[in-house]
Design a protein around this motif. Structure first.
Motif, PDB file in Angstrom:
ATOM      1  N   GLN A   1       0.841  -1.189   0.000  1.00 45.42           N
ATOM      2  CA  GLN A   1       0.000   0.000   0.000  1.00 45.42           C
ATOM      3  C   GLN A   1       0.878   1.241   0.000  1.00 45.42           C
ATOM      4  O   GLN A   1       1.905   1.286   0.672  1.00 45.42           O
TER       5      GLN A   1
ATOM      6  N   TYR B   1     -13.632   0.970  -0.630  1.00 49.16           N
ATOM      7  CA  TYR B   1     -12.741   0.979  -1.793  1.00 49.16           C
ATOM      8  C   TYR B   1     -13.419   0.431  -3.039  1.00 49.16           C
ATOM      9  O   TYR B   1     -14.174  -0.522  -2.976  1.00 49.16           O
TER      10      TYR B   1
ATOM     11  N   GLU C   1     -12.418  -1.467  -6.622  1.00 43.65           N
ATOM     12  CA  GLU C   1     -11.371  -2.447  -6.907  1.00 43.65           C
ATOM     13  C   GLU C   1     -11.470  -2.890  -8.368  1.00 43.65           C
ATOM     14  O   GLU C   1     -12.558  -3.098  -8.895  1.00 43.65           O
TER      15      GLU C   1
ATOM     16  N   GLY D   1      -6.097  -4.168  -7.776  1.00 45.93           N
ATOM     17  CA  GLY D   1      -5.744  -2.843  -7.281  1.00 45.93           C
ATOM     18  C   GLY D   1      -6.949  -2.227  -6.600  1.00 45.93           C
ATOM     19  O   GLY D   1      -8.076  -2.332  -7.096  1.00 45.93           O
ATOM     20  N   ARG D   2      -6.734  -1.624  -5.429  1.00 46.10           N
ATOM     21  CA  ARG D   2      -7.802  -0.977  -4.661  1.00 46.10           C
ATOM     22  C   ARG D   2      -7.381   0.437  -4.297  1.00 46.10           C
ATOM     23  O   ARG D   2      -6.205   0.701  -4.076  1.00 46.10           O
ATOM     24  N   TYR D   3      -8.370   1.318  -4.217  1.00 46.24           N
ATOM     25  CA  TYR D   3      -8.106   2.651  -3.682  1.00 46.24           C
ATOM     26  C   TYR D   3      -8.931   2.814  -2.418  1.00 46.24           C
ATOM     27  O   TYR D   3     -10.156   2.912  -2.473  1.00 46.24           O
TER      28      TYR D   3
ATOM     29  N   GLU E   1      -5.174   5.377   0.509  1.00 48.75           N
ATOM     30  CA  GLU E   1      -4.074   4.532   0.058  1.00 48.75           C
ATOM     31  C   GLU E   1      -4.435   3.733  -1.191  1.00 48.75           C
ATOM     32  O   GLU E   1      -5.580   3.320  -1.368  1.00 48.75           O
ATOM     33  N   TRP E   2      -3.429   3.525  -2.040  1.00 45.63           N
ATOM     34  CA  TRP E   2      -3.520   2.554  -3.131  1.00 45.63           C
ATOM     35  C   TRP E   2      -3.000   1.234  -2.604  1.00 45.63           C
ATOM     36  O   TRP E   2      -1.959   1.186  -1.946  1.00 45.63           O
TER      37      TRP E   2
END
Length: 195
Positions: free
Chosen positions: A43, A148, A150, A167-169, A180-181
């Motif tokens: 992250q 998040y 995804e 990938g998540r934000y 966070e990424w």
């Protein structure tokens, strides 16, 4: 998988190219599968460049051949902070062997922060010295929640084993400077029927 094997017991003729391709990419057998997974990732906070590493251990279930839900214990650690808790979400994907997906999820847990403590008059590291240079203290400082979006893709290795990249934000309750990424890889082993 027994359902896949039954569906394609005879299989497409060698001259049926479209049928062979369909058979090769079909993952409609996935509906009803349940699996345990491990994942790991990194992250990064865009505002500060601060990085954490960690992972998850959880369950994933195919409600249909195109929709899954997952729930996991999650923990990530960095030099100055860490957090742990429960993560859950849903994903919609194509019912194919290589399956792009989109999803949404949430995390709820506690965070721990390590801060400089070389002028607070306390022996924070229990070494019988007070306020020595570089002394730090760690505290469980807050409840943290995040939601998040995804994006990712699954790759079925065989009828029971699936590899996932995602990938998540994470949009956190600690403010936009703590968003966070998360980039991760997940390995899931599936089974059909009850545990």
């Amino acid at each position: 998988d027994p359902e896949y094997a039954a569906k394609y017991a005879d299989g497409a003729d060698k001259s049926d190219v479209v049928g062979k391709v369909k058979q090769a990419i079909d993952a409609r057998h996935a509906g009803g599968l349940t699996g345990t997974y491990v994942s790991g990732g990194a992250q990064v906070r865009p505002q500060s460049g601060h990085a954490l590493g960690g992972g998850e251990f959880g369950l994933e279930h195919y409600a249909t051949n195109w929709l899954t839900w997952h729930a996991a214990l999650s923990g990530f650690w960095g030099l100055d902070d860490s957090y742990g808790g429960l993560n859950a979400g849903i994903r919609a994907q194509t019912p194919s062997r290589i399956a792009p997906f989109g999803g949404i999820g949430m995390f709820h847990g506690v965070s721990r922060t390590t801060k400089p403590a070389d002028s607070d008059g306390v022996d924070n590291d229990d070494d019988d010295r007070i306020d020595e240079r570089g002394e730090k203290k760690s505290t469980f400082d807050a409840w943290m929640s995040a939601v998040y979006p995804e994006l990712g893709a699954h790759l079925w290795i065989n009828g029971k084993l699936r590899l996932t990249g995602y990938g998540r934000y994470l949009v956190t309750t600690h403010g936009r400077d703590q968003d966070e990424w998360l980039l991760g890889v997940q390995v899931t082993k599936f089974r059909r029927g009850p545990e």
